[in-house]
Each structure stands twice: as C-alpha cells, then as structure tokens.
Design a protein around this motif. Sequence first.
Motif, PDB file in Angstrom:
ATOM      1  N   SER A 182       1.476   9.289  -3.548  1.00  0.00           N
ATOM      2  CA  SER A 182       1.460   7.920  -4.072  1.00  0.00           C
ATOM      3  C   SER A 182       0.036   7.399  -4.146  1.00  0.00           C
ATOM      4  O   SER A 182      -0.345   6.716  -5.105  1.00  0.00           O
ATOM      5  CB  SER A 182       2.280   6.987  -3.191  1.00  0.00           C
ATOM      6  OG  SER A 182       3.612   7.404  -3.136  1.00  0.00           O
ATOM      7  N   GLU A 183      -0.761   7.696  -3.132  1.00  0.00           N
ATOM      8  CA  GLU A 183      -2.163   7.288  -3.137  1.00  0.00           C
ATOM      9  C   GLU A 183      -2.902   7.924  -4.303  1.00  0.00           C
ATOM     10  O   GLU A 183      -3.700   7.274  -4.987  1.00  0.00           O
ATOM     11  CB  GLU A 183      -2.838   7.665  -1.813  1.00  0.00           C
ATOM     12  CG  GLU A 183      -2.332   6.876  -0.624  1.00  0.00           C
ATOM     13  CD  GLU A 183      -2.886   7.365   0.700  1.00  0.00           C
ATOM     14  OE1 GLU A 183      -3.648   8.352   0.726  1.00  0.00           O
ATOM     15  OE2 GLU A 183      -2.544   6.750   1.723  1.00  0.00           O
TER      16      GLU A 183
ATOM     17  N   MET B 248       0.837  -1.189   0.000  1.00  0.00           N
ATOM     18  CA  MET B 248       0.000   0.000   0.000  1.00  0.00           C
ATOM     19  C   MET B 248       0.874   1.241   0.000  1.00  0.00           C
ATOM     20  O   MET B 248       2.004   1.221   0.481  1.00  0.00           O
ATOM     21  CB  MET B 248      -0.910  -0.045   1.234  1.00  0.00           C
ATOM     22  CG  MET B 248      -2.044   0.932   1.242  1.00  0.00           C
ATOM     23  SD  MET B 248      -3.155   0.656  -0.150  1.00  0.00           S
ATOM     24  CE  MET B 248      -3.826   2.261  -0.342  1.00  0.00           C
ATOM     25  N   ALA B 249       0.337   2.320  -0.517  1.00  0.00           N
ATOM     26  CA  ALA B 249       1.100   3.560  -0.638  1.00  0.00           C
ATOM     27  C   ALA B 249       1.370   4.178   0.734  1.00  0.00           C
ATOM     28  O   ALA B 249       0.531   4.109   1.635  1.00  0.00           O
ATOM     29  CB  ALA B 249       0.326   4.542  -1.502  1.00  0.00           C
ATOM     30  N   ASN B 250       2.549   4.772   0.872  1.00  0.00           N
ATOM     31  CA  ASN B 250       2.933   5.396   2.132  1.00  0.00           C
ATOM     32  C   ASN B 250       2.796   6.908   2.110  1.00  0.00           C
ATOM     33  O   ASN B 250       2.873   7.551   3.152  1.00  0.00           O
ATOM     34  CB  ASN B 250       4.389   5.036   2.464  1.00  0.00           C
ATOM     35  CG  ASN B 250       4.544   3.572   2.772  1.00  0.00           C
ATOM     36  OD1 ASN B 250       3.685   2.980   3.393  1.00  0.00           O
ATOM     37  ND2 ASN B 250       5.638   2.991   2.314  1.00  0.00           N
ATOM     38  N   HIS B 251       2.608   7.502   0.931  1.00  0.00           N
ATOM     39  CA  HIS B 251       2.525   8.957   0.818  1.00  0.00           C
ATOM     40  C   HIS B 251       1.225   9.360   0.162  1.00  0.00           C
ATOM     41  O   HIS B 251       0.640   8.605  -0.609  1.00  0.00           O
ATOM     42  CB  HIS B 251       3.697   9.488  -0.024  1.00  0.00           C
ATOM     43  CG  HIS B 251       5.027   9.219   0.590  1.00  0.00           C
ATOM     44  ND1 HIS B 251       5.541   9.952   1.615  1.00  0.00           N
ATOM     45  CD2 HIS B 251       5.945   8.260   0.324  1.00  0.00           C
ATOM     46  CE1 HIS B 251       6.728   9.471   1.950  1.00  0.00           C
ATOM     47  NE2 HIS B 251       6.990   8.436   1.185  1.00  0.00           N
ATOM     48  N   LYS B 252       0.811  10.566   0.463  1.00  0.00           N
ATOM     49  CA  LYS B 252      -0.427  11.098  -0.109  1.00  0.00           C
ATOM     50  C   LYS B 252      -0.338  11.146  -1.636  1.00  0.00           C
ATOM     51  O   LYS B 252      -1.286  10.776  -2.340  1.00  0.00           O
ATOM     52  CB  LYS B 252      -0.666  12.508   0.442  1.00  0.00           C
ATOM     53  CG  LYS B 252      -1.978  13.114   0.095  1.00  0.00           C
ATOM     54  CD  LYS B 252      -3.059  12.568   0.984  1.00  0.00           C
ATOM     55  CE  LYS B 252      -4.318  13.390   0.799  1.00  0.00           C
ATOM     56  NZ  LYS B 252      -5.459  12.733   1.410  1.00  0.00           N
TER      57      LYS B 252
END
Length: 86
Positions: free
Chosen positions: A7-8, A1-5
């Motif tokens: 990336s999301e 899952m993405a760790n940064h905004k």
Amino acid sequence: MANHKSSEKRILVTAKKNAVNTSRRSAVKTATKKALVAIESGDKAAATAAVRSAESRIMKSAGKIMPKQRAARKISRLAKKAAKIA
C-alpha cells in the motif's frame, strides 16, 4: 496511512504518475495555446511550426492522458485553423 508495504508503494507510485500526467497535460495545453497565438498572429511559417510542435505533443499524450479520438480531434481543429491563414 497505509498499513501494508504494498500500500505504501502504491501511494508513492500513484503520486509519481500523477506528477508526470499533470506535467504532460500542462505541456499539451501550453503547446496548443502557443499554436493558437501563432495562428492569430497571421504568420504562416510560425503558425505551421507551432502547430507541428503541438501536434507532436498531443500525439505523444494520446492514449496516456487523453483518449486517442480527442487527440485526433484537437489536431484536426488546429490544422484546420492553420490552413485558413492566407
């Protein structure tokens, strides 16, 4: 899952673009198949209309989901087949 905004967001944007491109690719294939069926039927008027519709779809997708040269080649081949109808 993405760790940064960011990336999301990229995941969401990529998913949207993927859906749109898949839809466009499918529409091009469908229009091309309809044109080929119309050409095979031998009805010149229906074939001309179907080829014109397919040409429009292909040109709209040129440069987005396929290279421009491939789009030109597809249109050329469809037009050549349509022109052979007597």
